[in-house]
Design an enzyme around this catalytic site. Structure first.
Site, PDB file in Angstrom:
ATOM      1  N   GLY A 121       6.395  85.704   4.541  1.00  0.00           N
ATOM      2  CA  GLY A 121       6.933  86.676   4.221  1.00  0.00           C
ATOM      3  C   GLY A 121       6.068  87.644   5.655  1.00  0.00           C
ATOM      4  N   GLN A 122       6.275  88.558   6.287  1.00  0.00           N
ATOM      5  CA  GLN A 122       5.773  89.061   7.224  1.00  0.00           C
ATOM      6  C   GLN A 122       4.762  88.767   8.044  1.00  0.00           C
ATOM      7  OE1 GLN A 122       6.780  93.397   8.236  1.00  0.00           O
ATOM      8  NE2 GLN A 122       6.020  93.861   6.129  1.00  0.00           N
TER       9      GLN A 122
ATOM     10  N   TYR B 201       2.549  89.836  -4.280  1.00  0.00           N
ATOM     11  CA  TYR B 201       3.741  90.988  -4.512  1.00  0.00           C
ATOM     12  C   TYR B 201       3.578  92.223  -4.120  1.00  0.00           C
ATOM     13  CZ  TYR B 201       6.938  93.325  -7.835  1.00  0.00           C
ATOM     14  OH  TYR B 201       7.650  94.331  -8.851  1.00  0.00           O
ATOM     15  N   THR B 202       4.313  92.608  -3.584  1.00  0.00           N
ATOM     16  CA  THR B 202       4.489  93.696  -2.813  1.00  0.00           C
ATOM     17  C   THR B 202       4.917  94.548  -2.672  1.00  0.00           C
ATOM     18  OG1 THR B 202       5.500  93.308  -0.896  1.00  0.00           O
ATOM     19  CG2 THR B 202       3.243  92.740  -0.343  1.00  0.00           C
TER      20      THR B 202
ATOM     21  N   THR C 290      -5.167  94.652  -0.032  1.00  0.00           N
ATOM     22  CA  THR C 290      -5.064  96.464   0.234  1.00  0.00           C
ATOM     23  C   THR C 290      -5.900  97.585   0.597  1.00  0.00           C
ATOM     24  OG1 THR C 290      -2.889  97.900  -0.321  1.00  0.00           O
ATOM     25  CG2 THR C 290      -4.081  96.473  -2.113  1.00  0.00           C
ATOM     26  N   ASP C 291      -4.899  98.148   1.013  1.00  0.00           N
ATOM     27  CA  ASP C 291      -5.864  99.461   0.867  1.00  0.00           C
ATOM     28  C   ASP C 291      -5.690  99.802  -0.170  1.00  0.00           C
ATOM     29  OD1 ASP C 291      -3.223 100.006   1.994  1.00  0.00           O
ATOM     30  OD2 ASP C 291      -3.270 102.220   2.787  1.00  0.00           O
TER      31      ASP C 291
ATOM     32  N   TYR D 285      -0.219  97.869  -8.618  1.00  0.00           N
ATOM     33  CA  TYR D 285       0.049  97.099  -7.587  1.00  0.00           C
ATOM     34  C   TYR D 285      -1.594  97.262  -7.331  1.00  0.00           C
ATOM     35  CZ  TYR D 285       0.016  95.849  -2.639  1.00  0.00           C
ATOM     36  OH  TYR D 285       0.064  95.189  -1.328  1.00  0.00           O
TER      37      TYR D 285
ATOM     38  N   LYS E  71      -4.224  94.090  -7.151  1.00  0.00           N
ATOM     39  CA  LYS E  71      -4.680  93.228  -5.642  1.00  0.00           C
ATOM     40  C   LYS E  71      -6.383  93.546  -6.320  1.00  0.00           C
ATOM     41  CE  LYS E  71      -2.970  92.610  -2.228  1.00  0.00           C
ATOM     42  NZ  LYS E  71      -2.370  90.682  -1.588  1.00  0.00           N
TER      43      LYS E  71
END
Length: 294
Positions: free
Chosen positions: A10-11, A61-62, A101-102, A125, A129
């Site tokens: 991933g990134q 999983y984004t 994540t935010d 999502y 998370k």
């Protein structure tokens, strides 16, 4: 110090591997096709046989909108995967840094979110998370949970690359202007993670939940405007960017109106301050377009 990275394709995983190499850190990276974090037995075997000192979970999983119809898969990756990693790390006495994540926040706060603010995700999502964070805390005392936001890079799919593509194809871009946050270049996030690793190696044991994002609050519209302005001299394309409301761009998943993260705790704990997102953007555009954007 030997670093083991899950989600290496991933990134963030790719950036972590690149920066680890640059800083002389020995790292091993596994992509989803090599080791899926949803496979508890394989995760346990991989960590047990890797001779590693520190594990980073960059796998997730984004697909925020698709998660609304694939909730089982989202929770399998974002909750169960981190639990498998945390349990395997606990068995070996190895710390885990888990990236979150935010979107665990609902966006109703007027100011930037701190780590102890109540979480109340708006969609699947964010809920998956948040469940992953809880699973890590329950299974492993020696953990770092690092929440971040609006991630972009030269790798994979992200907002910056989408805007560059649309700037080539369209003369007008309509972008939401009433959602606020802090864009984060993966290189800066990777360097922050490696600073945590470095300080752990030197005896630092400040475990817990932290926020890290590039400095500077903005909106998706302002972010898009900056991308278009900086790429224009290099591509000759200057589409008009038009602000719209969230209501004018309905999506399956609700987004928080404000998900700006306060990074003060991270800065105090690790003496590491983020640079402005505009600097990270210039660097990514430089890599993608081959010349320094000004």
């Amino acid at each position: 110090m030997r670093l083991l990275i899950f989600g290496g394709g991933g990134q963030l995983g790719r950036e972590l591997s690149r920066e680890a190499t640059r800083t002389g850190l020995v790292s091993t990276s596994f992509e989803h096709g090599q080791v899926s974090i949803t496979d508890a037995a394989l995760v346990s075997e991989t960590i047990a046989t890797s001779d590693t000192d520190f594990v980073v979970n960059a796998a997730a999983y984004t697909a925020v909108d698709r998660a609304e119809s694939e909730s089982d898969r989202a929770f399998e990756v974002n909750r169960d995967g981190p639990r498998h990693l945390a349990r395997a790390c606990a068995q070996r006495g190895i710390p885990l840094l888990h990236v979150s994540t935010d979107y665990v926040f609902d966006g109703s706060k007027a100011s930037a979110y701190v780590e102890d603010d109540p979480i109340q995700p708006l969609g699947v999502y964010g809920a998956s998370k948040a469940a992953g964070e809880a699973a890590v805390r329950d299974a492993l005392r020696e953990h770092f949970i690092l929440r971040t936001s609006w991630v972009f890079s030269a790798f994979g799919n992200n907002f910056v690359k989408t805007m560059l593509r649309l700037a080539r194809e369209r003369d007008e871009l309509r972008v939401v202007a009433d959602q606020h946050g802090r864009p984060t270049a993966t290189r800066d996030l990777a360097l922050a993670i490696l600073e945590v690793v470095r300080q752990y190696r030197s005896g630092g044991r400040q475990f817990g939940t932290f926020h890290f994002a590039n400095a500077g609050g903005t909106t998706w519209y302002e972010f898009a405007n900056a991308i278009v302005q900086q790429q224009a001299p290099l591509t000759g394309r200057a589409p008009r960017v038009v602000p719209i409301t969230t209501a004018e761009y309905p999506t399956p998943a609700r987004r928080p109106a404000n998900s700006e993260l306060d990074t003060s705790r991270f800065e105090r704990a690790f003496a590491h301050s983020p640079r402005h997102w505009r600097a990270g953007l210039a660097e990514v555009l430089d890599e993608l377009l081959g010349a320094r954007a000004t």
